[in-house]
Design a protein around this motif. Structure first.
Motif, PDB file in Angstrom:
ATOM      1  N   ARG A  74      -8.659  10.611   4.630  1.00 16.90           N
ATOM      2  CA  ARG A  74      -8.130  10.701   3.273  1.00 16.90           C
ATOM      3  C   ARG A  74      -7.803   9.319   2.729  1.00 16.90           C
ATOM      4  NH1 ARG A  74      -3.353  14.551   2.794  1.00 16.90           N
ATOM      5  NH2 ARG A  74      -5.005  16.050   2.431  1.00 16.90           N
ATOM      6  N   THR A  75      -7.186   8.510   3.570  1.00 11.23           N
ATOM      7  CA  THR A  75      -6.836   7.165   3.143  1.00 11.23           C
ATOM      8  C   THR A  75      -8.083   6.370   2.771  1.00 11.23           C
ATOM      9  OG1 THR A  75      -4.897   7.165   4.574  1.00 11.23           O
ATOM     10  CG2 THR A  75      -5.702   5.036   3.824  1.00 11.23           C
ATOM     11  N   LEU A  76      -9.071   6.483   3.601  1.00 14.00           N
ATOM     12  CA  LEU A  76     -10.311   5.743   3.353  1.00 14.00           C
ATOM     13  C   LEU A  76     -10.901   6.168   2.011  1.00 14.00           C
ATOM     14  CD1 LEU A  76     -12.490   3.854   4.183  1.00 14.00           C
ATOM     15  CD2 LEU A  76     -13.565   5.682   5.490  1.00 14.00           C
ATOM     16  N   ARG A  77     -10.880   7.463   1.800  1.00 13.29           N
ATOM     17  CA  ARG A  77     -11.487   7.995   0.590  1.00 13.29           C
ATOM     18  C   ARG A  77     -10.678   7.666  -0.675  1.00 13.29           C
ATOM     19  NH1 ARG A  77     -15.855  10.578  -2.087  1.00 13.29           N
ATOM     20  NH2 ARG A  77     -15.184   9.149  -3.696  1.00 13.29           N
ATOM     21  N   THR A  78      -9.384   7.911  -0.597  1.00 15.74           N
ATOM     22  CA  THR A  78      -8.559   7.784  -1.795  1.00 15.74           C
ATOM     23  C   THR A  78      -7.987   6.387  -2.007  1.00 15.74           C
ATOM     24  OG1 THR A  78      -6.537   8.384  -0.638  1.00 15.74           O
ATOM     25  CG2 THR A  78      -7.811  10.175  -1.580  1.00 15.74           C
ATOM     26  N   GLY A  79      -7.935   5.618  -0.941  1.00 20.97           N
ATOM     27  CA  GLY A  79      -7.359   4.290  -1.074  1.00 20.97           C
ATOM     28  C   GLY A  79      -5.840   4.285  -1.028  1.00 20.97           C
ATOM     29  N   LYS A  80      -5.249   5.464  -0.836  1.00 24.05           N
ATOM     30  CA  LYS A  80      -3.798   5.547  -0.728  1.00 24.05           C
ATOM     31  C   LYS A  80      -3.402   6.074   0.648  1.00 24.05           C
ATOM     32  CE  LYS A  80      -2.926   4.321  -4.949  1.00 24.05           C
ATOM     33  NZ  LYS A  80      -2.781   2.973  -4.329  1.00 24.05           N
ATOM     34  N   TRP A 134      -0.471  -6.790  10.766  1.00 27.41           N
ATOM     35  CA  TRP A 134      -0.428  -6.590   9.319  1.00 27.41           C
ATOM     36  C   TRP A 134      -1.723  -5.993   8.794  1.00 27.41           C
ATOM     37  CZ3 TRP A 134       3.114  -6.503   5.651  1.00 27.41           C
ATOM     38  CH2 TRP A 134       4.362  -7.063   5.933  1.00 27.41           C
ATOM     39  N   SER A 135      -2.830  -6.547   9.249  1.00 26.44           N
ATOM     40  CA  SER A 135      -4.088  -6.086   8.679  1.00 26.44           C
ATOM     41  C   SER A 135      -4.543  -4.786   9.324  1.00 26.44           C
ATOM     42  CB  SER A 135      -5.155  -7.164   8.819  1.00 26.44           C
ATOM     43  OG  SER A 135      -5.265  -7.553  10.170  1.00 26.44           O
ATOM     44  N   ASN A 136      -3.857  -4.370  10.351  1.00 26.01           N
ATOM     45  CA  ASN A 136      -4.239  -3.129  11.020  1.00 26.01           C
ATOM     46  C   ASN A 136      -3.624  -1.910  10.376  1.00 26.01           C
ATOM     47  OD1 ASN A 136      -6.140  -2.915  12.968  1.00 26.01           O
ATOM     48  ND2 ASN A 136      -4.845  -3.740  14.590  1.00 26.01           N
ATOM     49  N   VAL A 137      -2.731  -2.119   9.437  1.00 25.47           N
ATOM     50  CA  VAL A 137      -2.118  -0.962   8.823  1.00 25.47           C
ATOM     51  C   VAL A 137      -2.342  -0.978   7.313  1.00 25.47           C
ATOM     52  CG1 VAL A 137       0.002  -2.214   9.414  1.00 25.47           C
ATOM     53  CG2 VAL A 137       0.154  -0.064   8.195  1.00 25.47           C
ATOM     54  N   ALA A 138      -2.801   0.171   6.833  1.00 27.50           N
ATOM     55  CA  ALA A 138      -3.100   0.302   5.407  1.00 27.50           C
ATOM     56  C   ALA A 138      -1.819   0.592   4.661  1.00 27.50           C
ATOM     57  CB  ALA A 138      -4.099   1.429   5.201  1.00 27.50           C
ATOM     58  N   LEU A 139      -1.366  -0.366   3.890  1.00 29.20           N
ATOM     59  CA  LEU A 139      -0.110  -0.223   3.159  1.00 29.20           C
ATOM     60  C   LEU A 139      -0.384   0.008   1.680  1.00 29.20           C
ATOM     61  CD1 LEU A 139       1.716  -0.551   5.433  1.00 29.20           C
ATOM     62  CD2 LEU A 139       2.018  -2.963   4.849  1.00 29.20           C
ATOM     63  N   ASP A 140       0.433   0.832   1.063  1.00 29.07           N
ATOM     64  CA  ASP A 140       0.327   0.997  -0.385  1.00 29.07           C
ATOM     65  C   ASP A 140       1.208  -0.010  -1.109  1.00 29.07           C
ATOM     66  OD1 ASP A 140      -1.353   3.079   0.008  1.00 29.07           O
ATOM     67  OD2 ASP A 140       0.095   4.653  -0.417  1.00 29.07           O
ATOM     68  N   GLY A 141       2.122  -0.580  -0.374  1.00 25.37           N
ATOM     69  CA  GLY A 141       3.044  -1.540  -0.971  1.00 25.37           C
ATOM     70  C   GLY A 141       4.060  -1.944   0.068  1.00 25.37           C
ATOM     71  N   THR A 142       4.888  -2.912  -0.276  1.00 23.52           N
ATOM     72  CA  THR A 142       5.823  -3.422   0.721  1.00 23.52           C
ATOM     73  C   THR A 142       7.186  -3.755   0.128  1.00 23.52           C
ATOM     74  OG1 THR A 142       3.954  -4.443   1.850  1.00 23.52           O
ATOM     75  CG2 THR A 142       6.131  -5.156   2.515  1.00 23.52           C
ATOM     76  N   VAL A 143       8.190  -3.449   0.912  1.00 22.60           N
ATOM     77  CA  VAL A 143       9.542  -3.884   0.591  1.00 22.60           C
ATOM     78  C   VAL A 143       9.825  -5.108   1.451  1.00 22.60           C
ATOM     79  CG1 VAL A 143      11.980  -3.342   0.848  1.00 22.60           C
ATOM     80  CG2 VAL A 143      10.401  -1.598  -0.008  1.00 22.60           C
TER      81      VAL A 143
ATOM     82  N   ARG B  23     -11.428  -7.454  -3.503  1.00 21.92           N
ATOM     83  CA  ARG B  23     -11.412  -7.557  -2.050  1.00 21.92           C
ATOM     84  C   ARG B  23     -12.811  -7.581  -1.490  1.00 21.92           C
ATOM     85  NH1 ARG B  23      -7.016  -4.220   1.206  1.00 21.92           N
ATOM     86  NH2 ARG B  23      -8.427  -4.901   2.830  1.00 21.92           N
ATOM     87  N   ALA B  24     -13.048  -8.546  -0.642  1.00 23.87           N
ATOM     88  CA  ALA B  24     -14.354  -8.677  -0.027  1.00 23.87           C
ATOM     89  C   ALA B  24     -14.502  -7.674   1.099  1.00 23.87           C
ATOM     90  CB  ALA B  24     -14.521 -10.090   0.516  1.00 23.87           C
ATOM     91  N   GLY B  25     -15.684  -7.110   1.234  1.00 22.85           N
ATOM     92  CA  GLY B  25     -15.967  -6.176   2.324  1.00 22.85           C
ATOM     93  C   GLY B  25     -16.783  -6.852   3.396  1.00 22.85           C
ATOM     94  N   ILE B  26     -17.006  -6.109   4.461  1.00 23.29           N
ATOM     95  CA  ILE B  26     -17.716  -6.708   5.581  1.00 23.29           C
ATOM     96  C   ILE B  26     -19.142  -7.093   5.158  1.00 23.29           C
ATOM     97  CG2 ILE B  26     -18.684  -4.562   6.519  1.00 23.29           C
ATOM     98  CD1 ILE B  26     -18.007  -5.629   9.295  1.00 23.29           C
ATOM     99  N   ALA B  71      -8.080  -1.152   7.267  1.00 25.59           N
ATOM    100  CA  ALA B  71      -7.445  -0.452   8.375  1.00 25.59           C
ATOM    101  C   ALA B  71      -7.859   1.009   8.388  1.00 25.59           C
ATOM    102  CB  ALA B  71      -5.928  -0.570   8.255  1.00 25.59           C
ATOM    103  N   ALA B  72      -7.981   1.588   7.199  1.00 25.40           N
ATOM    104  CA  ALA B  72      -8.322   3.007   7.119  1.00 25.40           C
ATOM    105  C   ALA B  72      -9.694   3.271   7.731  1.00 25.40           C
ATOM    106  CB  ALA B  72      -8.292   3.468   5.674  1.00 25.40           C
ATOM    107  N   ALA B  73     -10.645   2.428   7.361  1.00 24.17           N
ATOM    108  CA  ALA B  73     -12.001   2.626   7.875  1.00 24.17           C
ATOM    109  C   ALA B  73     -12.034   2.468   9.388  1.00 24.17           C
ATOM    110  CB  ALA B  73     -12.952   1.633   7.222  1.00 24.17           C
ATOM    111  N   ARG B  74     -11.366   1.460   9.867  1.00 21.46           N
ATOM    112  CA  ARG B  74     -11.344   1.239  11.309  1.00 21.46           C
ATOM    113  C   ARG B  74     -10.700   2.422  12.025  1.00 21.46           C
ATOM    114  NH1 ARG B  74      -8.742  -4.087  12.907  1.00 21.46           N
ATOM    115  NH2 ARG B  74     -10.867  -4.847  12.617  1.00 21.46           N
ATOM    116  N   THR B  75      -9.612   2.887  11.461  1.00 23.25           N
ATOM    117  CA  THR B  75      -8.923   4.024  12.073  1.00 23.25           C
ATOM    118  C   THR B  75      -9.831   5.252  12.104  1.00 23.25           C
ATOM    119  OG1 THR B  75      -6.792   3.227  11.274  1.00 23.25           O
ATOM    120  CG2 THR B  75      -6.923   5.542  11.896  1.00 23.25           C
ATOM    121  N   LEU B  76     -10.485   5.488  10.991  1.00 24.64           N
ATOM    122  CA  LEU B  76     -11.360   6.653  10.924  1.00 24.64           C
ATOM    123  C   LEU B  76     -12.449   6.553  11.975  1.00 24.64           C
ATOM    124  CD1 LEU B  76     -12.277   9.208   9.594  1.00 24.64           C
ATOM    125  CD2 LEU B  76     -13.514   7.861   7.905  1.00 24.64           C
TER     126      LEU B  76
END
Lengths: 370, 370
Positions: A74-80, A134-143, B23-26, B71-76
């Motif tokens: 879902r994240t991959l698809r929706t970007g969220k 950091w780059s391993n987790v898909a974040l929608d935003g950050t505090v 954002r640049a992709g692979i 991250a989402a793509a990698r996780t998937l």
DNA sequence: CTGAAAGCGCTAACAA
DNA sequence: TTGTTAGCGCTTTCAG
């Protein structure tokens, strides 16, 4: 019902294989419910306008199969992703310091609740995290809590187009989406006036050697106040992240020849440290020494005597920060400013009142009533 | 260098369109570096055996383009998210109670560090989270703090095949992968012996009305001890999540006709509450009343008098729990048991020593020495 | 109102 | 050694 061999090549004889064994996929649900995967997706997400019968049937089948949509897909698809980063400052290898415990815990607790209520979860990410985390987790935003000037993490996040909301006004020209903070200057001035009104003639400060905004603003406010009322500043600084240094600094402050008759401590443990130091020098609180410290801890309600504290209202801050961030993520436009100032609260207790409220006190060991 | 129009059909004239603008992709990196996307992937992940020249060249180009893998793509694709859930019990709408602050903060801090060191991040997920939040985040495993019997969350997670490690031995037959805990029984027995050795004749207990394992085991141990030494149990219970109730219960305990001459408080704030109650009744600590409480807070080193505390070593626990979980996630086989008992530590201070190191003590009000 | 198909960006087989 | 390709499981246009 499916056009089998039109112009597809390889997908001929594996009608329903689910990805991982054990977990049902959306295809399995579709097959079991006798509908297409689109219908399943729509039914489960309340999207299209399907007949209620279909919707509930699909839901039932999904339930029966124990279907759980894949968050990654879902994240991959929706970007969220529904994930919000909570970035904390680090000292050494540890996230946040001991002196910030109560503040951080309250703030994080409120932030977690607020995020949850809107369907988001919090990821704890120390500012010094390895880049790959950091780059391993898909974040929608950050505090971000108390970002330093030119914070590389914030800069990078903003560059990626992620909304960033900070707890504490950003130092320098850090391009955060929004920030929430107290008016530290006003809080300190108020508090010093309170002490002066209680009879303090020379107010001391226990402060930090660190350069974070909170310490800097508070110390500056103190110096301004001193200048205004014509008092010589009396303060001791120590590295706030060292739990032992506070006790030593408190002792030093009360050992000075120009010993203050009132002290404000910027950090949570300062209250007990100052109380202990006062005992060592035979100073009674509040008779000989007025005491206030900045703390979120309730222990100060039960110390002897109870100590007046300044609360920064971390729960308000945690909630506000998350609301602002999620608004930004979801594109909610704000009419008002994206800067929010949360009022502090001075919780007045015995330690800062020269005339304690209780009327019947059997004469303490000090015969002097004035 | 790339075979353009071999037998591809649709992908003819859009050589490099990146998914989201900015954002640049692979693919962009591959194109810019003049290699294939596989090479990029391998170079960046240190996988294949490419010449060092290629590897560094690709890295350089990726860096220049500001490439961040999704991250989402990698996780998937890989099925691993690098995310660990940290499930905390909730009281009302809030994650964890005030009395657990210090413990939780220390534990979470250690867990965060330990996870980070192995490339994982922690997601805070209150046990009562809305179902959709749980399924919205791809977890590799979960740490559960003090799961209740038949915890539905744990059951569900295990059903999904996710490793679950609990802080606190699981109640009932909860099928966790591993657990870490203290030996609460031994700790309490030790501590009671310590008080008895210091001269306590009647030891009271301040405990909780909750049914969690910690409270239950500790209380049971107390009752056993009383039975063994032939003392009538003297205890008061209160709902530990209510910060005010503790003070009231402490007061009640010391107001009893069979007032104890020593008290152990199970929760963090009990120390200050008991101290305040003792003052109200004119009891001196430790002369008239010995005091110990379970706490991770350093304030008890600076109270008057300093209070003996039992530390559950939350940092050890947090670290151990995460190590065990990541081992399970990564399939590391353990020879030893998947149950780990962390020793507690009794930090002895003035409040539990009848003969304080100072030599001059005026005779306490109780003349009877036997 | 429902279904087929096209990818989201990446990795891991396989092919060259 | 390097490149091509087939999906991971889902959402979402776009036909039917």
């Amino acid at each position: 019902m499916t056009a089998a061999g039109k112009h597809q090549v390889s997908r001929t004889e594996t009608p329903r294989r689910s990805g991982r064994p054990g977990r049902a996929g959306i295809r399995d649900v579709a097959a079991a419910a006798g509908v297409s995967i689109t219908t399943v997706s729509d039914a489960l997400n309340g999207k299209g306008r399907l007949p209620d019968a279909t919707r509930s049937h699909v839901r039932e089948v999904a339930e029966r199969l124990g279907y759980r949509p894949s968050a990654a897909a879902r994240t991959l698809r929706t970007g969220k992703s529904g994930l919000i980063g909570l970035t904390v400052t680090t000292y050494g290898d540890e996230p946040f310091t001991f002196t910030e415990f109560a503040y951080f815990a309250e703030m994080a607790r409120a932030a977690t609740s607020a995020a949850l209520a809107r369907g988001y979860a919090l990821v704890i990410l120390p500012a010094t995290s390895r880049h790959d985390v950091w780059s391993n987790v898909a974040l929608d935003g950050t505090v971000v809590i108390d970002p330093s000037d030119q914070d590389p993490v914030v800069t990078e996040l903003v560059r990626q187009g992620l909304p960033v909301v900070s707890d504490g006004r950003p130092a320098g020209a850090l391009p955060v989406t929004a920030w929430v903070d107290n008016d530290h200057r006003a809080a300190v001035l108020d508090l010093l006036d309170h002490l002066a009104a209680a009879g303090a003639r020379r107010i001391g400060l226990l402060t930090g050697t660190t350069t974070d905004t909170y310490t800097r603003l508070s110390t500056t406010a103190y110096l301004h106040w001193c200048e205004r009322v014509g008092q010589d500043p009396v303060y001791e600084s120590y590295p706030a992240h060292d739990p032992c240094a506070g006790a030593v600094a408190a002792d030093r402050l009360l050992a000075r020849p120009d010993r203050p008759d009132a002290v404000y401590g910027l950090f949570d443990p300062n209250g007990t440290d100052l109380l202990a130091a006062a005992r060592r020098y035979g100073l009674r609180v509040p008779e000989d020494l007025l005491l206030v410290c900045c703390s979120e801890s309730t222990v100060y309600a039960a110390t002897e005597p109870p100590i007046t504290t300044l609360s920064l209202k971390p729960r308000h801050i945690g909630t506000a920060v998350v609301q602002l961030l999620i608004d930004a993520i979801e594109g909610v436009e704000h009419d008002g400013p994206v800067e929010q100032v949360i009022p502090t609260e001075l919780i007045v207790r015995t330690s800062s009142q020269r005339r304690p409220p209780r009327t019947t006190v059997s004469a303490p060991r000090s015969p002097s009533r004035d």
